[in-house]
Scaffold this active site. Structure first.
Site, mmCIF file in Angstrom:
data_model
loop_
_atom_site.group_PDB
_atom_site.id
_atom_site.type_symbol
_atom_site.label_atom_id
_atom_site.label_comp_id
_atom_site.label_asym_id
_atom_site.label_seq_id
_atom_site.Cartn_x
_atom_site.Cartn_y
_atom_site.Cartn_z
ATOM 1 N N ASN A 24 0.804 -0.991 -0.104
ATOM 2 C CA ASN A 24 0.051 0.016 -0.098
ATOM 3 C C ASN A 24 0.783 1.385 -0.004
ATOM 4 O O ASN A 24 0.659 2.114 0.830
ATOM 5 C CB ASN A 24 -1.168 0.200 1.157
ATOM 6 N N GLU A 36 11.054 1.618 15.238
ATOM 7 C CA GLU A 36 11.254 1.418 13.932
ATOM 8 C C GLU A 36 12.245 2.008 13.020
ATOM 9 O O GLU A 36 13.038 1.203 12.395
ATOM 10 C CB GLU A 36 9.709 1.654 13.177
HETATM 11 P P1 CMP Z 1 1.429 -0.638 7.070
HETATM 12 O O1 CMP Z 1 0.979 0.798 7.400
HETATM 13 O O2 CMP Z 1 2.662 -0.895 6.377
HETATM 14 O O3 CMP Z 1 1.290 -1.417 8.613
HETATM 15 C C1 CMP Z 1 1.045 -2.851 8.588
HETATM 16 C C2 CMP Z 1 0.425 -3.407 7.309
HETATM 17 O O4 CMP Z 1 -0.220 -4.435 7.218
HETATM 18 C C3 CMP Z 1 -0.419 -2.213 6.525
HETATM 19 O O5 CMP Z 1 0.426 -1.163 6.328
HETATM 20 C C4 CMP Z 1 -0.814 -3.194 5.414
HETATM 21 O O6 CMP Z 1 0.093 -3.193 4.360
HETATM 22 C C5 CMP Z 1 -0.873 -4.377 6.005
HETATM 23 N N1 CMP Z 1 -2.111 -4.964 6.494
HETATM 24 C C6 CMP Z 1 -3.029 -4.374 7.211
HETATM 25 N N2 CMP Z 1 -4.196 -5.136 7.347
HETATM 26 C C7 CMP Z 1 -4.138 -6.199 6.615
HETATM 27 C C8 CMP Z 1 -4.830 -7.061 5.932
HETATM 28 N N3 CMP Z 1 -6.071 -7.304 6.322
HETATM 29 N N4 CMP Z 1 -4.586 -7.833 4.926
HETATM 30 C C9 CMP Z 1 -3.201 -7.889 4.363
HETATM 31 N N5 CMP Z 1 -2.375 -6.687 5.064
HETATM 32 C C10 CMP Z 1 -2.799 -6.036 5.759
#
Ligand code: CMP
Length: 135
Positions: free
Chosen positions: A112, A126
């Site tokens: 994302n 982190e």
């Molecule tokens: P990030 O901000 O990197 O923090 C944790 C990450 O987990 C989040 O962005 C998403 O990329 C991932 N993430 C969170 N929820 C889900 C989900 N339900 N399925 C797959 N990936 C997830």
């Protein structure tokens, strides 16, 4: 001044979006005080996302963020943790508002576009993984 940690995920790096994303952060008048392109090891990725270790998406997440180079940065500015998270938008790019980084540039939930620390405590934990020399 408050600081936070961000990294641009491998998909966005591959798509050539580093300049666009850094530019959006700078245009908000936030300051990039450290910047690094690295390929995370599996161990580093697991440590970075250790709070999600029990989640069903953990392995997919680790695989995603180790699939290619990331661009990590430390960003400084007034209320930067909150400001960056607003700039980035909701975790799921489908739900992220247009005008936000994820809303404009992303579609995939795991890859994302960008990660940002959710608190000053997360920032300290982190950022140490990628910028140990600054700790
Ligand atoms: P990030 O901000 O990197 O923090 C944790 C990450 O987990 C989040 O962005 C998403 O990329 C991932 N993430 C969170 N929820 C889900 C989900 N339900 N399925 C797959 N990936 C997830």
């Amino acid at each position: 001044m408050e600081r936070t940690f961000i990294f641009i995920k491998p998909g966005a790096v591959k798509r050539g979006l580093v300049g666009e994303i850094i530019s959006r952060i700078e245009r908000k008048n936030l300051k990039i005080t450290a910047l690094k392109m690295v390929k995370l090891t599996k161990r580093e990725a697991e440590e970075l996302y250790s709070v999600h270790m029990e989640k069903p998406f953990f392995n997919e997440l680790v695989k995603c963020v180790t699939s290619g180079p990331i661009v990590a940065a430390i960003v400084e500015g007034r209320n930067v943790v909150e400001v960056i998270r607003k700039l980035i938008g909701s975790t799921d790019p489908v739900k992220a508002e247009p005008g936000t980084i994820r809303g404009d540039l992303g579609l995939d939930l795991t890859d994302n576009v960008i990660h940002a620390s959710d608190s000053e405590k997360s920032f300290r934990r982190e950022s140490k993984i990628i910028f140990p020399e600054l700790a």
